[in-house]
Design a protein around this motif. Structure first.
Motif, short mmCIF file in Angstrom:
data_model
loop_
_atom_site.label_atom_id
_atom_site.label_comp_id
_atom_site.label_asym_id
_atom_site.label_seq_id
_atom_site.Cartn_x
_atom_site.Cartn_y
_atom_site.Cartn_z
N VAL A 298 0.96 -1.16 0.55
CA VAL A 298 -0.11 -0.11 0.21
C VAL A 298 0.79 1.27 0.06
O VAL A 298 1.93 1.22 0.74
N VAL A 300 0.67 5.33 -0.09
CA VAL A 300 0.27 6.26 1.47
C VAL A 300 0.71 7.48 1.44
O VAL A 300 1.76 7.53 1.58
N LEU A 324 -3.91 6.24 11.08
CA LEU A 324 -2.75 5.70 10.10
C LEU A 324 -1.82 5.02 10.77
O LEU A 324 -0.91 4.28 10.59
N THR A 335 -8.36 -0.22 5.35
CA THR A 335 -8.86 -0.44 3.48
C THR A 335 -8.69 1.00 3.43
O THR A 335 -9.00 2.26 4.14
N LEU A 336 -9.14 2.05 2.26
CA LEU A 336 -8.34 2.75 2.11
C LEU A 336 -9.60 3.65 0.93
O LEU A 336 -10.35 2.76 0.00
N THR A 383 -11.81 1.25 7.90
CA THR A 383 -11.52 1.91 6.57
C THR A 383 -10.76 3.54 6.79
O THR A 383 -11.07 3.36 7.59
N GLU A 385 -9.84 7.43 5.37
CA GLU A 385 -10.06 8.61 4.38
C GLU A 385 -8.72 9.62 3.90
O GLU A 385 -9.09 9.78 4.62
N GLY A 388 -4.76 6.96 -1.10
CA GLY A 388 -3.28 6.21 -1.53
C GLY A 388 -3.99 4.99 -2.52
O GLY A 388 -5.51 4.94 -2.86
N THR A 389 -3.59 4.23 -3.07
CA THR A 389 -3.70 3.17 -3.38
C THR A 389 -3.14 2.10 -3.26
O THR A 389 -2.11 2.40 -2.30
#
Length: 402
Positions: A298, A300, A324, A335-336, A383, A385, A388-389
């Motif tokens: 990930v 971010v 985070l 999860t994002l 989750t 907010e 990122g990916t």
């Protein structure tokens, strides 16, 4: 000076790539570059402050437990040359913290913006012995000028609470060498982008970029999203995901020449900590990283908001940053839900879901039937907010204002 500004941003791709990709590549083929590696060891930097180097693994194998690494991209260092301008001091304009979970199931690369205003600890420059007092609020990118790589490590540790055992610096020239080494990297554009300030002119769709074109893609700021540095980070993360997919492909890992070239990029464009400048350590990191699924790698950005006291600078979004950091340091998956970032959109790759089949009628419940035990409820990962990916998610750059 557009080339100077763009050079700083090109460092970001080298930084994350070296933390996620080149570590593995150097470990796999490191013994082929022993001659170069001798010079790397002689230039290694002590980040512990005590001069004690922990022993390397007795043999090559996956490292036990997790680890934290900091990759720093410097501006105005000895490898930069004159083409991209100069500054009065060397700055750590790129700071990528990589955390690998203890069970080796996930890896998170956190990008820390160069203009992030935070407290700085007391530092001593190991080269000169000069001491610098602690500061309450200064941009992150001045840390290198206060004590080199070890001071950047101390500053990031103070911010994140991580214990960073490994670190390295890279110059922006590595981006050209890296993309050439892998034979180019696919990038996707929603619409054509023509940014004269970055010398970038690419059509819509997918292009294979390398060398100067890759550098231009990573330099572009006014050509994408809202024109901000944070938008540029998102575009670079899109590039990095594609780069990681390229390097982890069977074609790359089955080609010794390509791996050798990648290893040489690391050896020729990095200054490592003494804890990292060891071939056995690097090879063991390779075995630790190579099997992590792309979905579990990930990228971010540290959540930030504008600094009310310094226009153009940012400060941590305290609540989101705390959440985070707590998840990353405790190896908790997440999860994002936030956008992948200004300047990019997710590439639609999935086929539309077929129409739902009509539900079968259910049998009436027998009130005298014995109760059945309900299966345990597994809590879904939290989750976040934050922008990122993950490395498996394909994204496309959007033009300025898109």
């Amino acid at each position: 000076m557009p080339r100077q500004n763009g050079a700083l941003d090109a460092l970001k791709v080298v930084a994350i790539s070296l933390s996620v990709v080149l570590v593995a590549a150097v470990g796999i083929v490191g013994y082929a570059v022993v001659d170069t590696w001798n010079s790397v060891q002689s230039n290694a930097v002590d980040i512990t402050g005590d001069g004690i180097v922990p022993p390397a693994p007795a043999s090559i194998g996956a490292l036990e437990g997790g680890f934290d690494m900091l990759i720093v991209g410097t501006d105005n260092d000895a490898d930069q040359g004159d083409a991209f301008g100069a500054r009065d001091a060397t700055l750590n304009d790129v700071n990528i913290w990589l955390h690998v979970a203890a069970d080796h199931s996930t890896a998170v690369a956190v990008s820390l913006p160069r203009d992030l205003v935070i407290p700085h600890p007391e530092c001593t420059d190991p080269a000169t012995g000069e001491s610098f007092s602690a500061m309450s609020a200064q941009p992150l990118n001045v840390a290198y000028s206060r004590g080199g790589l070890s001071c950047v490590v101390d500053t990031v540790e103070s911010l994140t609470g991580a214990e960073i055992g490994y670190a390295g610096t890279v110059s922006f020239n590595g981006v050209i060498a890296l993309t050439d080494a892998v034979g180019g990297v696919p990038v996707c554009l929603v619409e054509p982008i023509n940014d004269p300030l970055a010398d970038l002119d690419l059509p819509a769709g997918t292009s294979i970029v390398e060398g100067e074109t890759a550098l231009a893609f990573l330099r572009t700021r006014h050509g994408v999203g809202d024109g901000s540095d944070l938008a540029r980070i998102s575009v670079q993360q899109s590039y990095l995901s594609s780069l990681l997919r390229t390097v982890k492909s069977d074609a790359t890992f089955s080609d010794p020449l390509t791996l050798y070239r990648i290893a040489r990029v690391a050896a020729d464009h990095m200054t490592l900590s003494t804890t990292l400048a060891n071939l056995t350590t690097m090879a063991s990191m390779a075995l630790t990283l190579k099997d992590i699924d792309l979905e579990k790698v990930v990228f971010v950005q540290l959540p930030v908001v504008g600094d009310p006291d310094n226009p153009g600078k940012v400060i941590p979004d305290e609540a989101k940053t705390e959440e985070l950091l707590a998840l990353v340091l405790s190896d908790q998956p997440f999860t994002l839900a936030g956008p992948v970032g200004s300047g990019v959109v997710v590439t639609p790759t999935e086929e539309p879901a077929p129409p739902a089949e009509p539900e079968e009628p259910t049998e009436p419940v027998d009130p005298e039937a014995p109760a059945t035990e309900e299966p345990p409820v597994v809590a879904a990962p939290p989750t976040l907010e934050v922008p990122g990916t993950n490395a498996a998610q394909e994204t496309c750059a959007t033009p300025f204002g898109g």
